[in-house]
Design a protein around this motif. Structure first.
Motif, PDB file in Angstrom:
ATOM      1  N   VAL A   1     -39.527 -49.626  -5.752  1.00 25.35           N
ATOM      2  CA  VAL A   1     -39.033 -49.831  -7.120  1.00 25.35           C
ATOM      3  C   VAL A   1     -39.102 -48.474  -7.819  1.00 25.35           C
ATOM      4  N   THR A   2     -37.961 -47.976  -8.228  1.00 29.47           N
ATOM      5  CA  THR A   2     -37.903 -46.625  -8.794  1.00 29.47           C
ATOM      6  C   THR A   2     -37.579 -46.661 -10.283  1.00 29.47           C
ATOM      7  N   GLY A   3     -37.824 -45.532 -10.936  1.00 38.38           N
ATOM      8  CA  GLY A   3     -37.423 -45.347 -12.323  1.00 38.38           C
ATOM      9  C   GLY A   3     -38.269 -46.049 -13.353  1.00 38.38           C
ATOM     10  N   LEU A   4     -39.466 -46.488 -12.998  1.00 40.93           N
ATOM     11  CA  LEU A   4     -40.316 -47.170 -13.975  1.00 40.93           C
ATOM     12  C   LEU A   4     -41.033 -46.158 -14.856  1.00 40.93           C
ATOM     13  N   MET A   5     -41.193 -46.518 -16.107  1.00 41.70           N
ATOM     14  CA  MET A   5     -42.016 -45.747 -17.034  1.00 41.70           C
ATOM     15  C   MET A   5     -43.322 -46.530 -17.171  1.00 41.70           C
ATOM     16  N   LEU A   6     -44.389 -45.977 -16.612  1.00 37.01           N
ATOM     17  CA  LEU A   6     -45.658 -46.687 -16.553  1.00 37.01           C
ATOM     18  C   LEU A   6     -46.694 -46.047 -17.457  1.00 37.01           C
ATOM     19  N   ALA A   7     -47.451 -46.885 -18.124  1.00 39.68           N
ATOM     20  CA  ALA A   7     -48.589 -46.446 -18.920  1.00 39.68           C
ATOM     21  C   ALA A   7     -49.826 -47.064 -18.288  1.00 39.68           C
ATOM     22  N   GLY A   8     -50.878 -46.289 -18.148  1.00 42.98           N
ATOM     23  CA  GLY A   8     -52.057 -46.838 -17.490  1.00 42.98           C
ATOM     24  C   GLY A   8     -53.345 -46.243 -17.996  1.00 42.98           C
ATOM     25  N   ARG A   9     -54.414 -46.868 -17.555  1.00 50.60           N
ATOM     26  CA  ARG A   9     -55.740 -46.343 -17.851  1.00 50.60           C
ATOM     27  C   ARG A   9     -56.731 -46.866 -16.824  1.00 50.60           C
ATOM     28  N   LEU A  10     -57.765 -46.111 -16.662  1.00 48.07           N
ATOM     29  CA  LEU A  10     -58.894 -46.503 -15.835  1.00 48.07           C
ATOM     30  C   LEU A  10     -59.944 -47.003 -16.815  1.00 48.07           C
ATOM     31  N   ARG A  11     -60.205 -48.310 -16.782  1.00 50.45           N
ATOM     32  CA  ARG A  11     -61.136 -48.903 -17.749  1.00 50.45           C
ATOM     33  C   ARG A  11     -62.546 -48.937 -17.197  1.00 50.45           C
ATOM     34  N   HIS A  12     -63.475 -48.488 -17.995  1.00 50.76           N
ATOM     35  CA  HIS A  12     -64.885 -48.617 -17.652  1.00 50.76           C
ATOM     36  C   HIS A  12     -65.307 -50.042 -17.997  1.00 50.76           C
ATOM     37  N   PRO A  13     -66.049 -50.717 -17.121  1.00 49.58           N
ATOM     38  CA  PRO A  13     -66.343 -52.134 -17.362  1.00 49.58           C
ATOM     39  C   PRO A  13     -67.251 -52.413 -18.556  1.00 49.58           C
ATOM     40  N   ALA A  14     -68.011 -51.416 -18.999  1.00 48.13           N
ATOM     41  CA  ALA A  14     -68.961 -51.692 -20.073  1.00 48.13           C
ATOM     42  C   ALA A  14     -68.737 -50.891 -21.342  1.00 48.13           C
ATOM     43  N   ASP A  15     -67.933 -49.839 -21.288  1.00 46.79           N
ATOM     44  CA  ASP A  15     -67.811 -48.971 -22.456  1.00 46.79           C
ATOM     45  C   ASP A  15     -66.381 -48.434 -22.560  1.00 46.79           C
ATOM     46  N   ALA A  16     -65.637 -48.915 -23.538  1.00 49.42           N
ATOM     47  CA  ALA A  16     -64.248 -48.493 -23.728  1.00 49.42           C
ATOM     48  C   ALA A  16     -64.152 -47.014 -24.084  1.00 49.42           C
ATOM     49  N   ASN A  17     -65.227 -46.410 -24.582  1.00 53.45           N
ATOM     50  CA  ASN A  17     -65.205 -44.988 -24.895  1.00 53.45           C
ATOM     51  C   ASN A  17     -65.112 -44.116 -23.639  1.00 53.45           C
ATOM     52  N   ARG A  18     -65.410 -44.689 -22.478  1.00 50.92           N
ATOM     53  CA  ARG A  18     -65.345 -43.932 -21.226  1.00 50.92           C
ATOM     54  C   ARG A  18     -64.034 -44.160 -20.476  1.00 50.92           C
ATOM     55  N   ASP A  19     -63.117 -44.942 -21.054  1.00 49.35           N
ATOM     56  CA  ASP A  19     -61.821 -45.179 -20.417  1.00 49.35           C
ATOM     57  C   ASP A  19     -61.071 -43.868 -20.225  1.00 49.35           C
TER      58      ASP A  19
END
Length: 153
Positions: free
Chosen positions: A89-107
């Motif tokens: 699947v080509t041409g996608l505009m993706l937004a992402g993040r690596l979420r820390h399970p206990a602290d959103a400040n560490r995402d």
């Protein structure tokens, strides 16, 4: 008389006991609030109210038949997205993040770019441990969301 316990001694021991207990509790409570604020998902009530929209988006994603395979490391992630026939699947505009399970400040926010047909990559530096990979299309095109746990070593 030597070694006799008086009322003054008992009062000092009781006050000392409570002073130590209150001090330790204050330190622990302060550390608990500094490291975890409680609710980690903003506007969780509104997410619950809009849950039917979430279910509709999941159903639309299931109809697409797209699958994603993620290869995550401490220094980056490679994501391969294929359709029902196994084609990229080509041409996608993706937004992402690596979420820390206990602290959103560490995402960690991910800048995913398509490196070849159907392969999207993002570089980052993350400490080892438990994380959650969350990737979604940016609103243009079909809705597609990836939400899976990771263990980075």
């Amino acid at each position: 008389m030597k070694g006799q316990i008086t009322g003054r001694h008992v009062l000092i021991m009781v006050l000392g006991f409570f002073a130590v207990t209150i001090t330790v509790n204050a330190v622990f409570i302060t550390q608990a609030f500094r490291t975890f604020r409680g609710e980690d998902v903003p506007r969780s009530y509104m997410q619950g109210v809009a849950y039917n929209e979430t279910l509709a988006a999941r159903e639309a994603q299931a109809v697409l038949g797209w699958t994603a395979a993620a290869d995550a490391r401490l220094d980056g992630v490679d994501l391969v997205i294929t359709d029902r026939a196994g084609e990229p699947v080509t041409g996608l505009m993706l937004a992402g993040r690596l979420r820390h399970p206990a602290d959103a400040n560490r995402d960690i926010v991910l800048s995913l770019v398509e490196t070849e047909a159907g392969r999207y990559a993002a570089a980052y530096v993350a400490p080892p441990g438990s994380w959650r990979l969350v990737v979604e299309t940016d609103g243009e095109g079909p809705p597609f969301t990836i939400n899976r746990p990771l263990w980075l070593r």
